[in-house]
Design a protein around this motif. Structure first.
Motif, PDB file in Angstrom:
ATOM      1  N   MET A 329       0.834  -1.199   0.000  1.00 29.33           N
ATOM      2  CA  MET A 329       0.000   0.000   0.000  1.00 29.33           C
ATOM      3  C   MET A 329       0.868   1.249   0.000  1.00 29.33           C
ATOM      4  O   MET A 329       2.001   1.233   0.482  1.00 29.33           O
ATOM      5  CB  MET A 329      -0.898   0.033   1.239  1.00 29.33           C
ATOM      6  N   ALA A 330       0.302   2.324  -0.516  1.00 31.34           N
ATOM      7  CA  ALA A 330       0.994   3.608  -0.526  1.00 31.34           C
ATOM      8  C   ALA A 330      -0.012   4.721  -0.311  1.00 31.34           C
ATOM      9  O   ALA A 330      -1.183   4.604  -0.685  1.00 31.34           O
ATOM     10  CB  ALA A 330       1.740   3.816  -1.845  1.00 31.34           C
ATOM     11  N   SER A 331       0.452   5.798   0.311  1.00 32.56           N
ATOM     12  CA  SER A 331      -0.371   6.994   0.487  1.00 32.56           C
ATOM     13  C   SER A 331       0.478   8.212   0.162  1.00 32.56           C
ATOM     14  O   SER A 331       1.601   8.345   0.660  1.00 32.56           O
ATOM     15  CB  SER A 331      -0.895   7.083   1.921  1.00 32.56           C
ATOM     16  N   ASP A 332      -0.036   9.072  -0.702  1.00 38.59           N
ATOM     17  CA  ASP A 332       0.667  10.274  -1.138  1.00 38.59           C
ATOM     18  C   ASP A 332      -0.071  11.474  -0.566  1.00 38.59           C
ATOM     19  O   ASP A 332      -1.225  11.742  -0.918  1.00 38.59           O
ATOM     20  CB  ASP A 332       0.685  10.325  -2.671  1.00 38.59           C
ATOM     21  N   LEU A 333       0.598  12.184   0.353  1.00 39.81           N
ATOM     22  CA  LEU A 333       0.003  13.343   1.024  1.00 39.81           C
ATOM     23  C   LEU A 333       0.680  14.610   0.530  1.00 39.81           C
ATOM     24  O   LEU A 333       1.909  14.680   0.463  1.00 39.81           O
ATOM     25  CB  LEU A 333       0.166  13.252   2.542  1.00 39.81           C
ATOM     26  N   GLN A 334      -0.103  15.600   0.220  1.00 36.38           N
ATOM     27  CA  GLN A 334       0.435  16.868  -0.271  1.00 36.38           C
ATOM     28  C   GLN A 334      -0.141  18.006   0.553  1.00 36.38           C
ATOM     29  O   GLN A 334      -1.348  18.046   0.830  1.00 36.38           O
ATOM     30  CB  GLN A 334       0.076  17.065  -1.749  1.00 36.38           C
ATOM     31  N   ARG A 367      -3.956  10.919  -1.956  1.00 40.41           N
ATOM     32  CA  ARG A 367      -4.343   9.854  -2.874  1.00 40.41           C
ATOM     33  C   ARG A 367      -3.739   8.551  -2.339  1.00 40.41           C
ATOM     34  O   ARG A 367      -2.576   8.512  -1.939  1.00 40.41           O
ATOM     35  CB  ARG A 367      -3.875  10.130  -4.302  1.00 40.41           C
ATOM     36  N   ASN A 368      -4.544   7.507  -2.303  1.00 37.59           N
ATOM     37  CA  ASN A 368      -4.149   6.233  -1.718  1.00 37.59           C
ATOM     38  C   ASN A 368      -4.240   5.129  -2.753  1.00 37.59           C
ATOM     39  O   ASN A 368      -5.174   5.080  -3.549  1.00 37.59           O
ATOM     40  CB  ASN A 368      -5.053   5.885  -0.532  1.00 37.59           C
ATOM     41  N   GLY A 369      -3.263   4.258  -2.758  1.00 37.99           N
ATOM     42  CA  GLY A 369      -3.269   3.142  -3.699  1.00 37.99           C
ATOM     43  C   GLY A 369      -2.167   2.167  -3.372  1.00 37.99           C
ATOM     44  O   GLY A 369      -1.920   1.848  -2.205  1.00 37.99           O
ATOM     45  N   GLY A 370      -1.478   1.716  -4.392  1.00 44.54           N
ATOM     46  CA  GLY A 370      -0.402   0.766  -4.210  1.00 44.54           C
ATOM     47  C   GLY A 370       0.615   0.906  -5.314  1.00 44.54           C
ATOM     48  O   GLY A 370       0.618   1.889  -6.065  1.00 44.54           O
ATOM     49  N   PRO A 371       1.499  -0.075  -5.453  1.00 49.86           N
ATOM     50  CA  PRO A 371       2.499  -0.027  -6.527  1.00 49.86           C
ATOM     51  C   PRO A 371       1.860  -0.310  -7.878  1.00 49.86           C
ATOM     52  O   PRO A 371       0.652  -0.600  -7.968  1.00 49.86           O
ATOM     53  CB  PRO A 371       3.480  -1.131  -6.126  1.00 49.86           C
ATOM     54  N   TYR A 379      -0.787   4.328  -7.259  1.00 43.20           N
ATOM     55  CA  TYR A 379      -1.128   5.584  -6.590  1.00 43.20           C
ATOM     56  C   TYR A 379      -0.739   6.814  -7.411  1.00 43.20           C
ATOM     57  O   TYR A 379      -1.423   7.845  -7.361  1.00 43.20           O
ATOM     58  CB  TYR A 379      -0.509   5.624  -5.194  1.00 43.20           C
ATOM     59  N   LYS A 380       0.348   6.734  -8.182  1.00 43.14           N
ATOM     60  CA  LYS A 380       0.761   7.893  -8.967  1.00 43.14           C
ATOM     61  C   LYS A 380      -0.200   8.194 -10.111  1.00 43.14           C
ATOM     62  O   LYS A 380      -0.218   9.315 -10.619  1.00 43.14           O
ATOM     63  CB  LYS A 380       2.163   7.671  -9.527  1.00 43.14           C
ATOM     64  N   ALA A 381      -0.996   7.200 -10.520  1.00 43.04           N
ATOM     65  CA  ALA A 381      -1.934   7.395 -11.620  1.00 43.04           C
ATOM     66  C   ALA A 381      -3.294   7.895 -11.139  1.00 43.04           C
ATOM     67  O   ALA A 381      -4.154   8.236 -11.957  1.00 43.04           O
ATOM     68  CB  ALA A 381      -2.117   6.091 -12.392  1.00 43.04           C
ATOM     69  N   LEU A 382      -3.491   7.952  -9.834  1.00 45.81           N
ATOM     70  CA  LEU A 382      -4.774   8.360  -9.280  1.00 45.81           C
ATOM     71  C   LEU A 382      -4.814   9.868  -9.079  1.00 45.81           C
ATOM     72  O   LEU A 382      -3.780  10.536  -8.961  1.00 45.81           O
ATOM     73  CB  LEU A 382      -5.022   7.643  -7.952  1.00 45.81           C
ATOM     74  N   SER A 383      -6.012  10.396  -9.029  1.00 48.78           N
ATOM     75  CA  SER A 383      -6.197  11.828  -8.799  1.00 48.78           C
ATOM     76  C   SER A 383      -6.084  12.143  -7.309  1.00 48.78           C
ATOM     77  O   SER A 383      -6.463  11.332  -6.458  1.00 48.78           O
ATOM     78  CB  SER A 383      -7.573  12.273  -9.303  1.00 48.78           C
ATOM     79  N   ARG A 384      -5.578  13.310  -7.019  1.00 50.17           N
ATOM     80  CA  ARG A 384      -5.521  13.755  -5.635  1.00 50.17           C
ATOM     81  C   ARG A 384      -6.902  14.245  -5.196  1.00 50.17           C
ATOM     82  O   ARG A 384      -7.630  14.862  -5.972  1.00 50.17           O
ATOM     83  CB  ARG A 384      -4.509  14.886  -5.467  1.00 50.17           C
ATOM     84  N   GLY A 442      -0.323   3.491  10.445  1.00 51.80           N
ATOM     85  CA  GLY A 442      -0.680   3.280   9.049  1.00 51.80           C
ATOM     86  C   GLY A 442      -1.433   4.452   8.489  1.00 51.80           C
ATOM     87  O   GLY A 442      -1.391   5.550   8.989  1.00 51.80           O
ATOM     88  N   MET A 443      -2.208   4.212   7.440  1.00 52.48           N
ATOM     89  CA  MET A 443      -2.882   5.312   6.762  1.00 52.48           C
ATOM     90  C   MET A 443      -4.380   5.133   6.825  1.00 52.48           C
ATOM     91  O   MET A 443      -4.901   4.038   6.905  1.00 52.48           O
ATOM     92  CB  MET A 443      -2.418   5.410   5.307  1.00 52.48           C
ATOM     93  N   SER A 444      -5.087   6.241   6.777  1.00 47.93           N
ATOM     94  CA  SER A 444      -6.539   6.208   6.745  1.00 47.93           C
ATOM     95  C   SER A 444      -6.986   6.158   5.297  1.00 47.93           C
ATOM     96  O   SER A 444      -6.774   7.080   4.527  1.00 47.93           O
ATOM     97  CB  SER A 444      -7.106   7.454   7.440  1.00 47.93           C
ATOM     98  N   MET A 445      -7.610   5.054   4.926  1.00 50.03           N
ATOM     99  CA  MET A 445      -7.948   4.839   3.520  1.00 50.03           C
ATOM    100  C   MET A 445      -9.283   5.465   3.123  1.00 50.03           C
ATOM    101  O   MET A 445      -9.620   5.545   1.961  1.00 50.03           O
ATOM    102  CB  MET A 445      -7.995   3.328   3.226  1.00 50.03           C
ATOM    103  N   GLY A 446     -10.080   5.878   4.145  1.00 51.97           N
ATOM    104  CA  GLY A 446     -11.335   6.539   3.821  1.00 51.97           C
ATOM    105  C   GLY A 446     -12.264   5.676   3.025  1.00 51.97           C
ATOM    106  O   GLY A 446     -12.855   6.104   2.043  1.00 51.97           O
TER     107      GLY A 446
END
Length: 713
Positions: A329-334, A367-371, A379-384, A442-446
């Motif tokens: 899993m990955a979480s990208d916070l901005q 934005r939350n996702g994975g590799p 996660y990099k392909a998902l919208s924030r 961990g992260m809150s996946m909402g």
């Protein structure tokens, strides 16, 4: 209603404060003896003092009432700092919540988070992780700043929203040139566990232009604790900053600055690691001096700080199929912060006045996702998705009135208009989403996306202010007493963070925190003896307390009392020898629940002995920490929770130095010389990871040897 009375006669606080008062009286008596048959002349006294530049800093002292100024370029023991929190822990009263090898959270007098205001070169800087993987100090490399100023308590209003516990300013000096010139500061540090740092700071210019370019890189592998067990703690970080200034005349300045940095850090406290800490900063500053006979300065600044933080559980470790996060899993916070400040300074014969206004806006996206190839989506392909926007507009005035030659009155007032908008906030507890990792950071996946949500707003007008009296005694000492009040709006982590209930009801019900605190102390400085004592007592209404749980937690308001203080002394035994000692203690009581306030550090003292003949130096530092039995298990703040009682410990370290010539110096040290296995009381729990320690708390490093070579010309 049952009233709770604190029994000071039988409390540790009473004994500590009595010791502090006794120390203060001893200082006063000693100063009277040393100052006999003389009057206090600051300039004359200073001219007689022989200066002994410190090679390795083992204890940072309070230099003036409630103010401590640090030299971040000087070697520190423990090993020279990798980030802002590492530097602050050398100051009496500060603790650090260790999470791994770097990026710890600073705690002052038991207060953390936005109770401690962090200001970087005049700008507001905030992290993005809901589990506090990236506190503001994680993006700060101290060696790239010229000084760090700490203001204790709510005793200043001119640096943005008031930190109820204190304010920390990481500051760069503005170079001024009467003719073309340049300077260079550079250093390299090596140490145990693969520690490897390089820093360079170049300044150069003419009377009309200047440039300031600095950069650094810091790296460490996983360290081992005193048992020889490996702690998941490696990190790597770099920063580069540039400032270009135009000075058409001695009274005018226009400066454009920009900076960036990135890194990664492994964490022992969390089910995830930080694999990206991208910082991008820009600022434009204007300054004009001597506008009129009394209008001495006008300054203005606009800035933008962008943070892009990524945490995952597969880059620096392998996902554990038996954990609460079995998948990659990955979480990208901005978090993007823009702001500005304008202030005018006026000087009259007996009165100095600073008036101005500041404002900041901070937006948080996730934005939350994975590799790549993950069923959750790359996660990099998902919208924030924006989840919060926080704003503050403030106006302030602060004045210093020199009433007599020996008496000063400093006072300030500030009014803030704070507002926050939450996007897609759950309507009820059952719809608040699912927490992935909960207690392990961990992260809150909402994942309550099918539930009813709404955008919600809150606003509050928050007054703050202080007044402080300072009196120079006949002896070379200054007495001071100040009363401050600060009102603090709930921050991002208290409203939307990992360990709180994120519903509309909790969003609306959490009240601003109000702190009223008395600070009192004595500052003494003679040719042979420097000493200070600083005490405080405060009442906190609507203190924001975090109640931790196995899978989720919540925030609530309570009332609290706090007290404590710090003291220190440095005595020159001769031309080459000096001895030093510091003492720090913090106490807190939850008067609503009638139990201790959590996350309070225990009594701590540092004893030092140093020898320095001007070329060679050597010294030793003994840090002794008392046990802590006053705990509130399961409660805490946004940084961490009380895990239980802790025992005391002592750590012994040594250092030495060689001033090779005017430009070059070599310093070295061994921290934790006897390889003591220990953990700080304020520490998170450890997440079990194969091949690493399974201690209850994050253990501190074992024996660490280091060496630093520095160049300055």
């Amino acid at each position: 209603m049952k009233h709770h009375t604190l029994d000071l006669e039988s409390s540790v606080l009473h004994r500590v404060l009595c010791c502090c008062i006794a120390a203060g009286l001893a200082v006063a008596w000693a100063s009277t003896t040393l100052a006999a048959d003389s009057t206090y002349d600051k300039d004359a006294n200073a001219s007689k003092v022989k200066t002994f530049p410190t090679v390795v800093v083992t204890a940072n002292f309070q230099q003036s009432p409630l103010i401590t100024v640090l030299d971040p370029k000087a070697p520190q023991q423990p090993i020279p700092a990798s980030d802002g929190a590492d530097l602050l822990k050398t100051v009496p009263g500060f603790s650090v919540m260790r999470k791994g090898g770097s990026n710890g959270d600073p705690v002052f007098r038991g207060m953390a988070g936005s109770r401690l205001a962090i200001v970087s070169d005049g700008t507001q800087l905030a992290g993005g992780c809901p589990a506090r993987m990236d506190p503001p100090t994680a993006y700060i490399s101290p060696a790239l700043y010229d000084k760090v100023t700490i203001v204790k308590g709510p005793e200043s209003v001119i640096y943005g929203p008031v930190g109820s516990a204190g304010t920390v300013l990481f500051q760069r000096d503005t170079p001024h040139y009467l003719e073309p010139a340049a300077s260079l500061d550079a250093s390299a540090t090596v140490g145990s566990f693969g520690r490897n740092d390089q820093t360079v700071d170049f300044k150069g210019g003419t009377p009309q232009f200047y440039v300031d370019v600095d950069g650094n890189r810091t790296h460490s592998d996983d360290y081992e604790d005193g048992h020889g067990d490996k702690v998941h703690s490696l990190y790597n970080r770099w920063n580069v900053n540039t400032a270009i200034g135009w000075t058409p005349d001695p009274d005018t300045l226009l400066e454009l600055s920009a900076g960036t940095g990135n890194g990664k850090a492994a964490y022992a406290f969390s089910g995830m690691d930080g694999v990206k800490f991208l910082r991008q900063s820009t600022a434009l500053r204007f300054e004009k001096k001597h506008l009129t006979e009394t209008w001495s300065k006008l300054e203005a600044k606009v800035y933008r700080n962008d943070i892009d933080h990524v945490m995952d559980n597969y880059t620096l470790r392998r996902p554990d199929p038996n954990s609460s996060m079995p998948m990659a899993m990955a979480s990208d916070l901005q978090r993007d912060t823009t702001g500005g400040r304008i202030a005018a300074t006026f000087d009259w014969e007996d009165l100095d006045l600073v008036v101005g206004a500041d404002a900041s806006t901070s937006t948080h996206n996730v934005r939350n996702g994975g590799p790549e190839g993950s069923s959750m989506g790359y996660y990099k392909a998902l919208s924030r998705v924006r989840d919060a926007r926080m704003e503050d507009q403030g106006a302030f005035a602060q004045a210093t009135w020199t009433m007599t030659e020996r008496d000063r009155l400093i006072a300030g007032t500030r009014l803030d208009r704070a507002s926050v908008r939450g996007y897609g906030v759950a309507m009820s507890d059952g719809d608040s989403g699912m927490s992935m990792g909960s207690m392990d950071g961990g992260m809150s996946m909402g994942m309550g996306s099918e539930s009813a949500t709404a955008d919600v707003d809150r606003h509050a007008t928050l007054p703050s202010g202080f007044v402080r009296y300072e009196h120079d005694l006949q002896m070379p000492a200054t007495f001071y007493a100040g009363l401050g009040h600060a009102e603090r709006f709930p921050d991002y982590w208290e409203l939307f963070g990992q360990h709180v209930n994120t519903t509309i009801a909790s969003f609306a019900d959490l009240r601003p925190e109000r702190t009223t605190q008395l600070d009192i102390g004595l500052q003494y400085h003679s040719e042979r003896l420097k000493a200070w004592i600083s005490g405080y007592a405060g009442v906190i209404d609507d203190y924001i307390l975090i109640h931790y749980g196995m899978t989720s937690g919540y925030a609530s308001n309570i009332d609290a009392h706090v007290a404590g203080g710090e003291a220190g002394a440095e005595y020159r035994l001769g031309n080459d020898w000096k001895a030093s000692a510091t003492l720090a203690y913090a106490w807190g009581e939850d008067t609503t629940e009638h139990r201790p306030l959590p996350q309070m550090p225990p009594l701590e003292t540092r004893l030092g002995l140093d020898w320095d003949n001007g070329t060679w130096s050597a010294g030793a530092l003994w840090r002794v920490v008392e046990n802590q039995g006053r705990v509130a298990v399961g409660e805490g703040n946004i940084v961490g929770q009380d895990l239980g009682k802790t025992g005391g410990f002592g750590v012994f370290s040594v250092h030495g130095g060689w001033r090779i010539d005017r430009e070059w110096s070599l310093t070295a040290g061994v921290d934790n010389l006897f390889d003591k296995a220990y953990a700080e009381h304020i520490s998170p729990s450890v997440v079990e990871l194969q091949g690493f320690t399974t201690s209850t708390r994050v253990n501190e490093p074992g024996r660490v040897a280091w060496m630093k070579l520095a160049l300055s010309f």
